[in-house]
Design a protein around this motif. Structure first.
Motif, PDB file in Angstrom:
ATOM      1  N   GLU A  60       0.816  -1.218   0.000  1.00  0.00           N
ATOM      2  CA  GLU A  60       0.000   0.000   0.000  1.00  0.00           C
ATOM      3  C   GLU A  60       0.850   1.269   0.000  1.00  0.00           C
ATOM      4  OE1 GLU A  60      -3.250  -0.115  -0.294  1.00  0.00           O
ATOM      5  OE2 GLU A  60      -3.270  -2.309  -0.242  1.00  0.00           O
ATOM      6  N   ASP A  61       2.166   1.087  -0.037  1.00  0.00           N
ATOM      7  CA  ASP A  61       3.097   2.225  -0.035  1.00  0.00           C
ATOM      8  C   ASP A  61       2.818   3.156   1.145  1.00  0.00           C
ATOM      9  OD1 ASP A  61       5.287   3.605  -0.997  1.00  0.00           O
ATOM     10  OD2 ASP A  61       4.080   4.910  -2.289  1.00  0.00           O
ATOM     11  N   ILE A  62       2.630   2.550   2.316  1.00  0.00           N
ATOM     12  CA  ILE A  62       2.360   3.313   3.537  1.00  0.00           C
ATOM     13  C   ILE A  62       3.677   3.581   4.255  1.00  0.00           C
ATOM     14  CG2 ILE A  62       1.241   3.265   5.795  1.00  0.00           C
ATOM     15  CD1 ILE A  62      -0.915   1.482   4.543  1.00  0.00           C
ATOM     16  N   GLU A  63       3.972   4.842   4.430  1.00  0.00           N
ATOM     17  CA  GLU A  63       5.164   5.228   5.170  1.00  0.00           C
ATOM     18  C   GLU A  63       4.775   5.502   6.617  1.00  0.00           C
ATOM     19  OE1 GLU A  63       6.976   9.180   4.701  1.00  0.00           O
ATOM     20  OE2 GLU A  63       8.869   8.117   4.274  1.00  0.00           O
ATOM     21  N   THR A  64       5.348   4.751   7.528  1.00  0.00           N
ATOM     22  CA  THR A  64       5.058   4.965   8.946  1.00  0.00           C
ATOM     23  C   THR A  64       6.082   5.928   9.530  1.00  0.00           C
ATOM     24  OG1 THR A  64       6.414   3.074   9.614  1.00  0.00           O
ATOM     25  CG2 THR A  64       4.082   2.663   9.170  1.00  0.00           C
ATOM     26  N   THR A  65       5.641   6.684  10.499  1.00  0.00           N
ATOM     27  CA  THR A  65       6.562   7.592  11.179  1.00  0.00           C
ATOM     28  C   THR A  65       7.589   6.804  11.983  1.00  0.00           C
ATOM     29  OG1 THR A  65       4.791   9.215  11.367  1.00  0.00           O
ATOM     30  CG2 THR A  65       6.733   9.547  12.748  1.00  0.00           C
ATOM     31  N   HIS A  66       7.102   5.825  12.715  1.00  0.00           N
ATOM     32  CA  HIS A  66       7.977   5.006  13.549  1.00  0.00           C
ATOM     33  C   HIS A  66       8.460   3.785  12.762  1.00  0.00           C
ATOM     34  CE1 HIS A  66       6.895   6.664  17.687  1.00  0.00           C
ATOM     35  NE2 HIS A  66       6.215   7.403  16.824  1.00  0.00           N
ATOM     36  N   PRO A  67       9.671   3.340  12.981  1.00  0.00           N
ATOM     37  CA  PRO A  67      10.098   2.069  12.386  1.00  0.00           C
ATOM     38  C   PRO A  67       9.228   0.918  12.890  1.00  0.00           C
ATOM     39  CG  PRO A  67      11.979   3.288  13.271  1.00  0.00           C
ATOM     40  CD  PRO A  67      10.745   3.974  13.775  1.00  0.00           C
ATOM     41  N   VAL A  68       9.130  -0.114  12.100  1.00  0.00           N
ATOM     42  CA  VAL A  68       8.435  -1.345  12.481  1.00  0.00           C
ATOM     43  C   VAL A  68       9.451  -2.476  12.471  1.00  0.00           C
ATOM     44  CG1 VAL A  68       6.562  -2.945  11.951  1.00  0.00           C
ATOM     45  CG2 VAL A  68       6.318  -0.513  11.396  1.00  0.00           C
ATOM     46  N   GLU A  69       9.459  -3.269  13.537  1.00  0.00           N
ATOM     47  CA  GLU A  69      10.341  -4.429  13.584  1.00  0.00           C
ATOM     48  C   GLU A  69       9.519  -5.694  13.795  1.00  0.00           C
ATOM     49  OE1 GLU A  69      14.501  -2.386  15.173  1.00  0.00           O
ATOM     50  OE2 GLU A  69      13.599  -4.045  16.305  1.00  0.00           O
ATOM     51  N   VAL A  70       9.946  -6.750  13.119  1.00  0.00           N
ATOM     52  CA  VAL A  70       9.337  -8.076  13.245  1.00  0.00           C
ATOM     53  C   VAL A  70      10.363  -8.986  13.909  1.00  0.00           C
ATOM     54  CG1 VAL A  70       8.363 -10.040  11.992  1.00  0.00           C
ATOM     55  CG2 VAL A  70       7.962  -7.705  11.167  1.00  0.00           C
ATOM     56  N   VAL A  71       9.933  -9.783  14.892  1.00  0.00           N
ATOM     57  CA  VAL A  71      10.890 -10.588  15.655  1.00  0.00           C
ATOM     58  C   VAL A  71      10.437 -12.043  15.756  1.00  0.00           C
ATOM     59  CG1 VAL A  71       9.787 -10.047  17.878  1.00  0.00           C
ATOM     60  CG2 VAL A  71      12.208 -10.736  17.821  1.00  0.00           C
ATOM     61  N   ASN A  72      11.425 -12.941  15.730  1.00  0.00           N
ATOM     62  CA  ASN A  72      11.261 -14.341  16.122  1.00  0.00           C
ATOM     63  C   ASN A  72      12.142 -14.566  17.339  1.00  0.00           C
ATOM     64  OD1 ASN A  72      10.969 -17.243  16.167  1.00  0.00           O
ATOM     65  ND2 ASN A  72      12.938 -17.372  15.117  1.00  0.00           N
ATOM     66  N   TRP A  73      11.502 -14.867  18.475  1.00  0.00           N
ATOM     67  CA  TRP A  73      12.251 -15.070  19.714  1.00  0.00           C
ATOM     68  C   TRP A  73      12.786 -16.501  19.801  1.00  0.00           C
ATOM     69  CZ3 TRP A  73      13.263 -10.609  21.749  1.00  0.00           C
ATOM     70  CH2 TRP A  73      12.330  -9.581  21.735  1.00  0.00           C
ATOM     71  N   THR A  74      13.982 -16.651  20.343  1.00  0.00           N
ATOM     72  CA  THR A  74      14.598 -17.965  20.534  1.00  0.00           C
ATOM     73  C   THR A  74      13.977 -18.687  21.729  1.00  0.00           C
ATOM     74  OG1 THR A  74      16.714 -17.316  19.564  1.00  0.00           O
ATOM     75  CG2 THR A  74      16.758 -19.136  21.130  1.00  0.00           C
ATOM     76  N   ASN A  75      13.625 -19.947  21.507  1.00  0.00           N
ATOM     77  CA  ASN A  75      13.201 -20.871  22.572  1.00  0.00           C
ATOM     78  C   ASN A  75      12.123 -20.281  23.476  1.00  0.00           C
ATOM     79  OD1 ASN A  75      13.171 -23.261  24.097  1.00  0.00           O
ATOM     80  ND2 ASN A  75      14.657 -22.446  25.552  1.00  0.00           N
ATOM     81  N   GLU A  76      10.981 -19.982  22.882  1.00  0.00           N
ATOM     82  CA  GLU A  76       9.848 -19.581  23.718  1.00  0.00           C
ATOM     83  C   GLU A  76       9.287 -20.766  24.486  1.00  0.00           C
ATOM     84  OE1 GLU A  76       5.648 -18.767  24.825  1.00  0.00           O
ATOM     85  OE2 GLU A  76       6.472 -20.380  23.585  1.00  0.00           O
ATOM     86  N   GLU A  77       9.285 -21.936  23.850  1.00  0.00           N
ATOM     87  CA  GLU A  77       8.579 -23.071  24.423  1.00  0.00           C
ATOM     88  C   GLU A  77       9.234 -23.626  25.688  1.00  0.00           C
ATOM     89  OE1 GLU A  77       5.746 -23.878  23.781  1.00  0.00           O
ATOM     90  OE2 GLU A  77       5.267 -23.438  21.695  1.00  0.00           O
ATOM     91  N   GLY A  78      10.555 -23.617  25.753  1.00  0.00           N
ATOM     92  CA  GLY A  78      11.214 -24.152  26.934  1.00  0.00           C
ATOM     93  C   GLY A  78      11.140 -25.658  27.051  1.00  0.00           C
ATOM     94  N   SER A  79      10.885 -26.347  25.937  1.00  0.00           N
ATOM     95  CA  SER A  79      10.762 -27.798  26.002  1.00  0.00           C
ATOM     96  C   SER A  79      12.104 -28.510  25.890  1.00  0.00           C
ATOM     97  CB  SER A  79       9.819 -28.301  24.900  1.00  0.00           C
ATOM     98  OG  SER A  79      10.221 -27.831  23.637  1.00  0.00           O
ATOM     99  N   ARG A  80      13.051 -27.910  25.171  1.00  0.00           N
ATOM    100  CA  ARG A  80      14.384 -28.519  25.073  1.00  0.00           C
ATOM    101  C   ARG A  80      15.330 -27.919  26.115  1.00  0.00           C
ATOM    102  NH1 ARG A  80      18.845 -28.332  20.142  1.00  0.00           N
ATOM    103  NH2 ARG A  80      20.307 -29.784  21.158  1.00  0.00           N
TER     104      ARG A  80
END
Length: 420
Positions: A111-131
């Motif tokens: 949509e060619d939308i310019e945001t004032t603030h930066p946007v960051e996308v994250v994948n966190w390491t080991n959320e599950e805590g199973s290993r």
């Protein structure tokens, strides 16, 4: 301004991510820092770069993709979740939040939308805590809740160190595992993992907070012996003590509150032979409640019950609390943004407290934090039967996107930006 994501692309991306670590029964086996985790991480980095985001990987393997805003000094808005799974878990838990965040920035590009603030996308390491324990490990290190040196030294059941596993998959990054700037807000979309939304015929959940919890383990030390010639009165059976504790953990929540839950999710016996009296048995506990005082009461009760069980069977024991997380209440600003986004989209919503832990727990110490829940049909999660329909994935993802827009991504005074 109301933003609608690309439904077909969102669904296709969810289906694509589910092929990494897929199981024959339609589930997902993508434990943290395994080969399957490496494959999904490679895929995720490719998706970030295809969306023209700059990629940053920190020393704990957390992966960030950044879309710049018109004001380079404005604090970023962060969105995401996790891509690791439980053993033989479901395909939505965590992954939907990452895919929705990715689709949000793709749509901003479309949509060619310019945001004032930066946007960051994250994948966190080991959320599950199973290993590796504890759960929510990567976000905890990043938020300063956990010491990175201590967490990198943690080992799994096979004795592999986390730092070695991180190196082996090539995701020991160079960026500091800490906020590199002030952050404006964090939003996380997740499947509910419970039945409340479905029972209320709601389309999305406006999450107001997260329960507190305690995780730990008790090991009983008896005497291994032959199961035939050893008389009953001569036995020191570690499993009998463990069984007493397991039933106690089932009963404890009923003595505390209508929102308290307790679980034994892991049992390990040695030598684990049909013909040998167990000499050593480890069981885990897990208690959750929105009230930290009740969590502490549950913890104290399990210690008392472990002592009584050991005394009755004449065995030794030791306890270890592996994790404690305080209950959190999200601030008004992100909760209001989610609530108003749902209203704008004419989406039926329900306000609720999360009964599961999420990375958002730790992010509350960094910035304003909020969550959106998608419907879990049947309330099932952490199993291949976990299911959230494409329609529910799409509705919740649109709420996430529009809530993010409300969090100062564009200045309220800018022409053409009106919320109704």
């Amino acid at each position: 301004m109301t933003l609608y994501l690309d439904r077909d692309r969102l669904v296709a991306t969810m289906e694509e991510q589910a092929t990494y670590g897929a199981t024959e029964d339609g589930g997902l086996h993508r434990l943290a820092l395994t080969e399957a985790d490496r494959e999904i991480r490679d895929w995720f980095v490719d998706q970030l770069r295809a969306a023209d985001l700059s990629v940053r990987i920190d020393e704990f393997g957390n992966i960030f993709g950044r879309r710049e805003g018109s004001d380079p000094d404005a604090p970023p808005v962060l969105l995401g979740s996790h891509l690791d799974s439980q053993p033989n878990g479901g395909i939505y838990d965590g992954a939907l939040g990452v895919v929705a965040a990715l689709e949000f920035v793709r749509t901003l590009n479309d949509e060619d939308i310019e945001t004032t603030h930066p946007v960051e996308v994250v994948n966190w390491t080991n959320e599950e805590g199973s290993r590796f324990q504890p759960a929510m490990q990567g976000s905890g290190v990043w938020a300063g809740v956990h010491d990175i040196t201590a967490e990198r030294a943690k080992t799994d059941d096979d004795g592999s160190m986390l730092c070695e596993a991180l190196d082996s998959i090539g995701y020991h990054g160079t960026a500091p595992a800490a906020p590199n700037t002030e952050y404006d807000a964090y939003l996380e979309l997740h499947v509910e993992q419970g039945p409340k939304l479905a029972e209320a015929s709601a389309d999305v959940g406006v999450v107001t907070g997260i329960v507190g919890f305690t995780w730990g383990r008790v090991t009983f030390y008896g005497e291994a012996d032959h199961s035939g010639p050893t008389p009953m009165h001569r036995r020191s059976d570690a499993f009998v003590a463990a069984a007493d504790l397991i039933t106690a953990i089932r009963r404890i929540p009923g003595t505390l509150g209508d929102q308290t839950v307790g679980t034994v999710g892991y049992v390990h016996a040695e030598p684990n032979s049909i013909n040998v009296i167990p000499g050593e048995v480890t069981v885990t506990w897990g208690f959750r409640d929105p009230d930290d005082r009740i969590v502490e009461q549950a913890y104290q009760q399990v210690l008392t019950e472990a002592e009584h069980a050991a005394q009755r069977e004449g065995v030794d024991y030791e306890t270890e609390e592996r994790m404690r997380a305080s209950a959190v209440s999200f601030p008004d600003r992100p909760v209001d943004a989610v609530r108003q986004a749902a209203e704008t989209l004419d989406t039926r919503s329900l306000e609720l407290v999360s009964g599961a832990g999420h990375d958002a727990t730790h992010l509350t110490s960094v910035c304003d934090t909020g969550m959106v829940f998608a419907v879990s049909e049947g309330g099932k999660s952490h199993s291949p039967s976990e299911f959230t329909s494409s329609d529910d994935c799409y509705e919740a993802s649109n709420v996430l996107a529009n809530a993010a827009l409300r969090l100062r991504l564009k200045r309220q005074s800018e022409p053409g930006l009106q919320f109704s």
